[in-house]
Design a protein around this motif. Structure first.
Motif, PDB file in Angstrom:
ATOM      1  N   ILE A 146       0.779  -1.413   0.088  1.00  0.00           N
ATOM      2  CA  ILE A 146      -0.166  -0.229   0.138  1.00  0.00           C
ATOM      3  C   ILE A 146       0.720   1.168   0.314  1.00  0.00           C
ATOM      4  CG2 ILE A 146      -1.574   1.454   1.126  1.00  0.00           C
ATOM      5  CD1 ILE A 146      -2.884  -1.160   2.023  1.00  0.00           C
ATOM      6  N   VAL A 147       2.383   1.222   1.047  1.00  0.00           N
ATOM      7  CA  VAL A 147       3.388   2.338   0.615  1.00  0.00           C
ATOM      8  C   VAL A 147       3.922   2.391  -1.328  1.00  0.00           C
ATOM      9  CG1 VAL A 147       4.669   3.177   2.169  1.00  0.00           C
ATOM     10  CG2 VAL A 147       3.527   2.522   3.412  1.00  0.00           C
ATOM     11  N   GLN A 148       3.506   1.560  -0.587  1.00  0.00           N
ATOM     12  CA  GLN A 148       4.637   1.927  -2.441  1.00  0.00           C
ATOM     13  C   GLN A 148       3.348   2.249  -2.911  1.00  0.00           C
ATOM     14  OE1 GLN A 148       5.930  -2.073  -3.958  1.00  0.00           O
ATOM     15  NE2 GLN A 148       7.173  -1.394  -5.106  1.00  0.00           N
ATOM     16  N   LEU A 149       2.193   1.482  -3.218  1.00  0.00           N
ATOM     17  CA  LEU A 149       1.127   2.347  -4.592  1.00  0.00           C
ATOM     18  C   LEU A 149       1.429   3.361  -4.170  1.00  0.00           C
ATOM     19  CD1 LEU A 149      -1.095   1.281  -6.379  1.00  0.00           C
ATOM     20  CD2 LEU A 149      -2.747   1.362  -4.415  1.00  0.00           C
ATOM     21  N   CYS A 150       1.080   4.446  -2.978  1.00  0.00           N
ATOM     22  CA  CYS A 150       0.966   5.745  -2.765  1.00  0.00           C
ATOM     23  C   CYS A 150       2.623   6.287  -2.962  1.00  0.00           C
ATOM     24  CB  CYS A 150       0.497   5.693  -0.902  1.00  0.00           C
ATOM     25  SG  CYS A 150      -1.492   5.186  -1.256  1.00  0.00           S
ATOM     26  N   ASP A 151       3.517   5.767  -3.559  1.00  0.00           N
ATOM     27  CA  ASP A 151       4.862   6.957  -3.623  1.00  0.00           C
ATOM     28  C   ASP A 151       5.214   7.022  -2.520  1.00  0.00           C
ATOM     29  OD1 ASP A 151       4.110   6.081  -6.905  1.00  0.00           O
ATOM     30  OD2 ASP A 151       2.757   7.417  -6.756  1.00  0.00           O
ATOM     31  N   GLY A 152       5.430   5.588  -1.688  1.00  0.00           N
ATOM     32  CA  GLY A 152       5.992   6.115  -0.405  1.00  0.00           C
ATOM     33  C   GLY A 152       5.374   7.025   0.533  1.00  0.00           C
ATOM     34  N   GLN A 153       4.420   8.306   0.148  1.00  0.00           N
ATOM     35  CA  GLN A 153       3.964   8.483   1.562  1.00  0.00           C
ATOM     36  C   GLN A 153       1.796   8.219   1.318  1.00  0.00           C
ATOM     37  OE1 GLN A 153       4.930  11.236   2.665  1.00  0.00           O
ATOM     38  NE2 GLN A 153       6.998  10.062   1.634  1.00  0.00           N
ATOM     39  N   LEU A 154       2.164   7.568   2.290  1.00  0.00           N
ATOM     40  CA  LEU A 154       0.579   7.704   2.865  1.00  0.00           C
ATOM     41  C   LEU A 154       0.086   8.761   3.535  1.00  0.00           C
ATOM     42  CD1 LEU A 154      -1.283   4.779   2.846  1.00  0.00           C
ATOM     43  CD2 LEU A 154      -0.253   3.817   4.548  1.00  0.00           C
ATOM     44  N   THR A 155      -0.641   9.257   2.339  1.00  0.00           N
ATOM     45  CA  THR A 155      -2.256  10.590   3.009  1.00  0.00           C
ATOM     46  C   THR A 155      -2.781  10.557   2.572  1.00  0.00           C
ATOM     47  OG1 THR A 155      -1.823  11.615   1.304  1.00  0.00           O
ATOM     48  CG2 THR A 155       0.240  12.279   3.299  1.00  0.00           C
ATOM     49  N   ALA A 156      -3.588  10.695   3.154  1.00  0.00           N
ATOM     50  CA  ALA A 156      -5.578  10.660   2.697  1.00  0.00           C
ATOM     51  C   ALA A 156      -5.350  10.673   0.838  1.00  0.00           C
ATOM     52  CB  ALA A 156      -6.494  11.890   3.583  1.00  0.00           C
ATOM     53  N   ASP A 157      -4.971  11.749   0.371  1.00  0.00           N
ATOM     54  CA  ASP A 157      -4.743  12.408  -1.030  1.00  0.00           C
ATOM     55  C   ASP A 157      -3.839  11.213  -1.448  1.00  0.00           C
ATOM     56  OD1 ASP A 157      -6.074  14.491  -0.547  1.00  0.00           O
ATOM     57  OD2 ASP A 157      -4.209  16.088  -0.466  1.00  0.00           O
ATOM     58  N   ALA A 206      -9.719  -0.520  -6.369  1.00  0.00           N
ATOM     59  CA  ALA A 206      -9.576  -1.739  -7.672  1.00  0.00           C
ATOM     60  C   ALA A 206      -7.587  -1.798  -6.581  1.00  0.00           C
ATOM     61  CB  ALA A 206      -9.568  -1.614  -8.422  1.00  0.00           C
ATOM     62  N   ASP A 207      -7.128  -0.842  -7.076  1.00  0.00           N
ATOM     63  CA  ASP A 207      -6.032  -0.953  -7.290  1.00  0.00           C
ATOM     64  C   ASP A 207      -5.242  -1.831  -5.221  1.00  0.00           C
ATOM     65  OD1 ASP A 207      -5.084  -0.686  -9.557  1.00  0.00           O
ATOM     66  OD2 ASP A 207      -4.698   1.466  -9.066  1.00  0.00           O
ATOM     67  N   LEU A 208      -5.834  -0.799  -4.551  1.00  0.00           N
ATOM     68  CA  LEU A 208      -5.587  -1.067  -3.682  1.00  0.00           C
ATOM     69  C   LEU A 208      -6.124  -2.609  -2.579  1.00  0.00           C
ATOM     70  CD1 LEU A 208      -7.600   2.375  -1.834  1.00  0.00           C
ATOM     71  CD2 LEU A 208      -4.687   1.106  -1.049  1.00  0.00           C
ATOM     72  N   GLN A 209      -6.611  -3.126  -3.018  1.00  0.00           N
ATOM     73  CA  GLN A 209      -7.748  -4.369  -3.113  1.00  0.00           C
ATOM     74  C   GLN A 209      -6.488  -5.561  -3.426  1.00  0.00           C
ATOM     75  OE1 GLN A 209     -11.730  -5.815  -4.664  1.00  0.00           O
ATOM     76  NE2 GLN A 209     -11.603  -7.714  -3.124  1.00  0.00           N
ATOM     77  N   ARG A 210      -5.593  -5.098  -4.654  1.00  0.00           N
ATOM     78  CA  ARG A 210      -4.880  -5.786  -4.995  1.00  0.00           C
ATOM     79  C   ARG A 210      -3.620  -5.461  -4.282  1.00  0.00           C
ATOM     80  NH1 ARG A 210      -7.533  -5.160 -10.600  1.00  0.00           N
ATOM     81  NH2 ARG A 210      -6.363  -2.496 -10.386  1.00  0.00           N
ATOM     82  N   CYS A 211      -3.103  -5.236  -3.742  1.00  0.00           N
ATOM     83  CA  CYS A 211      -2.399  -4.886  -2.677  1.00  0.00           C
ATOM     84  C   CYS A 211      -2.232  -5.902  -1.892  1.00  0.00           C
ATOM     85  CB  CYS A 211      -2.203  -3.542  -1.858  1.00  0.00           C
ATOM     86  SG  CYS A 211      -1.926  -2.575  -2.604  1.00  0.00           S
ATOM     87  N   GLY A 212      -3.472  -7.099  -1.332  1.00  0.00           N
ATOM     88  CA  GLY A 212      -4.182  -8.526  -0.010  1.00  0.00           C
ATOM     89  C   GLY A 212      -4.711  -7.985   0.429  1.00  0.00           C
ATOM     90  N   THR A 213      -5.712  -7.271   0.861  1.00  0.00           N
ATOM     91  CA  THR A 213      -6.880  -7.178   1.885  1.00  0.00           C
ATOM     92  C   THR A 213      -7.908  -6.923   1.008  1.00  0.00           C
ATOM     93  OG1 THR A 213      -7.099  -5.693   3.255  1.00  0.00           O
ATOM     94  CG2 THR A 213      -7.065  -4.812   0.659  1.00  0.00           C
ATOM     95  N   SER A 214      -8.940  -7.408   1.637  1.00  0.00           N
ATOM     96  CA  SER A 214     -10.590  -7.312   1.550  1.00  0.00           C
ATOM     97  C   SER A 214     -11.093  -6.112   1.625  1.00  0.00           C
ATOM     98  CB  SER A 214     -10.925  -7.736   2.018  1.00  0.00           C
ATOM     99  OG  SER A 214     -11.482  -6.466   3.177  1.00  0.00           O
ATOM    100  N   MET A 215     -12.041  -6.476  -0.028  1.00  0.00           N
ATOM    101  CA  MET A 215     -12.596  -5.001   0.046  1.00  0.00           C
ATOM    102  C   MET A 215     -13.279  -4.612   1.104  1.00  0.00           C
ATOM    103  SD  MET A 215     -13.187  -2.402  -2.693  1.00  0.00           S
ATOM    104  CE  MET A 215     -12.673  -3.940  -3.724  1.00  0.00           C
ATOM    105  N   LYS A 216     -14.005  -5.354   2.033  1.00  0.00           N
ATOM    106  CA  LYS A 216     -14.295  -4.317   2.690  1.00  0.00           C
ATOM    107  C   LYS A 216     -13.412  -3.066   3.351  1.00  0.00           C
ATOM    108  CE  LYS A 216     -16.935  -5.567   7.120  1.00  0.00           C
ATOM    109  NZ  LYS A 216     -17.225  -6.844   8.302  1.00  0.00           N
ATOM    110  N   LYS A 217     -12.025  -3.637   3.779  1.00  0.00           N
ATOM    111  CA  LYS A 217     -11.032  -2.846   4.643  1.00  0.00           C
ATOM    112  C   LYS A 217     -10.424  -2.278   3.749  1.00  0.00           C
ATOM    113  CE  LYS A 217      -8.510  -6.438   7.747  1.00  0.00           C
ATOM    114  NZ  LYS A 217      -7.739  -7.411   7.786  1.00  0.00           N
ATOM    115  N   VAL A 218     -10.639  -2.257   2.499  1.00  0.00           N
ATOM    116  CA  VAL A 218     -10.294  -1.144   1.711  1.00  0.00           C
ATOM    117  C   VAL A 218     -11.364  -0.119   2.212  1.00  0.00           C
ATOM    118  CG1 VAL A 218     -10.181  -0.473  -1.113  1.00  0.00           C
ATOM    119  CG2 VAL A 218      -9.245  -2.141  -0.310  1.00  0.00           C
TER     120      VAL A 218
END
Length: 200
Positions: free
Chosen positions: A64-75, A83-95
């Motif tokens: 998830i941090v990698q997907l967010c280019d190393g900066q995990l912010t709300a934006d 869709a991309d967050l779920q592909r990180c290996g977590t459930s859609m509910k958690k997404v």
């Protein structure tokens, strides 16, 4: 790495209040537990970590941090998309929970800066108002993000196990737990570190 801060004041207080805990503190020595002072990434991590193994959680959080280019912010989280967050290996509910937190921050409904000025009860009330954040999660954030000194979580099974091992109890009714909370106060968070160590 930042660690939870405690020192002689807390150790001396707890040792004077409880002989068994004093012995445990002496045997175990100094405990260093990493903290996450930035509350937004800590909230997201807590959601990810729920009900999965430590190894799996580490992998998902790193993706998830990698997907967010190393900066995990709300934006950056909202830009990543469900869709991309779920592909990180977590459930859609958690997404959905994660995106809900990000949207609350973005809209101003959740003011993370203001949380630092709230008392413990207000922090729990505010954080548990978010979907996916329960009392236990709020209490862990209070210790490891906000550095609150007086948190002993009834909902933490390892804490309960640590108390039962330390005092040789076969059961731990809530009333007995609350007696220990009063005994350790106002340094319950430091006591928690040692109870976790004893639970292993």
């Amino acid at each position: 790495m930042q660690i939870f801060q405690y020192g002689d004041t807390e150790i001396n207080w707890l040792s004077k209040r409880d002989k068994r805990l004093a012995q445990a503190i002496e045997q175990i020595g100094r405990i260093e537990r990493a903290t996450m002072p930035d509350l937004f990434p800590a909230l997201i991590r807590c959601i990810v970590d729920q009900q999965i193994s430590t190894a799996a959680a580490r992998t998902v959080n790193a993706r998830i941090v990698q997907l967010c280019d190393g900066q995990l912010t709300a934006d950056s989280l909202l830009a990543a998309g469900a869709a991309d967050l779920q592909r990180c290996g977590t459930s859609m509910k958690k997404v959905q929970y994660m995106l809900g937190v990000a949207e609350a921050v973005k809209s101003g409904q959740l003011d993370l800066t203001a949380i630092a000025t709230m008392d413990d009860a207000q922090v729990i009330q505010t954080l548990t108002g978010l979907k996916g954040i329960g009392v236990w999660t709020a209490e862990m954030l209070m210790i490891f993000s906000l550095g609150r000194p007086n948190v002993l979580s009834w909902g933490d099974l390892a804490i309960q196990r640590g108390i039962m091992r330390l005092y040789r109890h076969k059961t731990l009714p809530r009333e007995r737990f609350e007696r220990y909370r009063r005994r350790y106060s106002p340094y319950c968070s430091t006591a928690s570190l040692y109870l976790w160590a004893l639970s292993k």
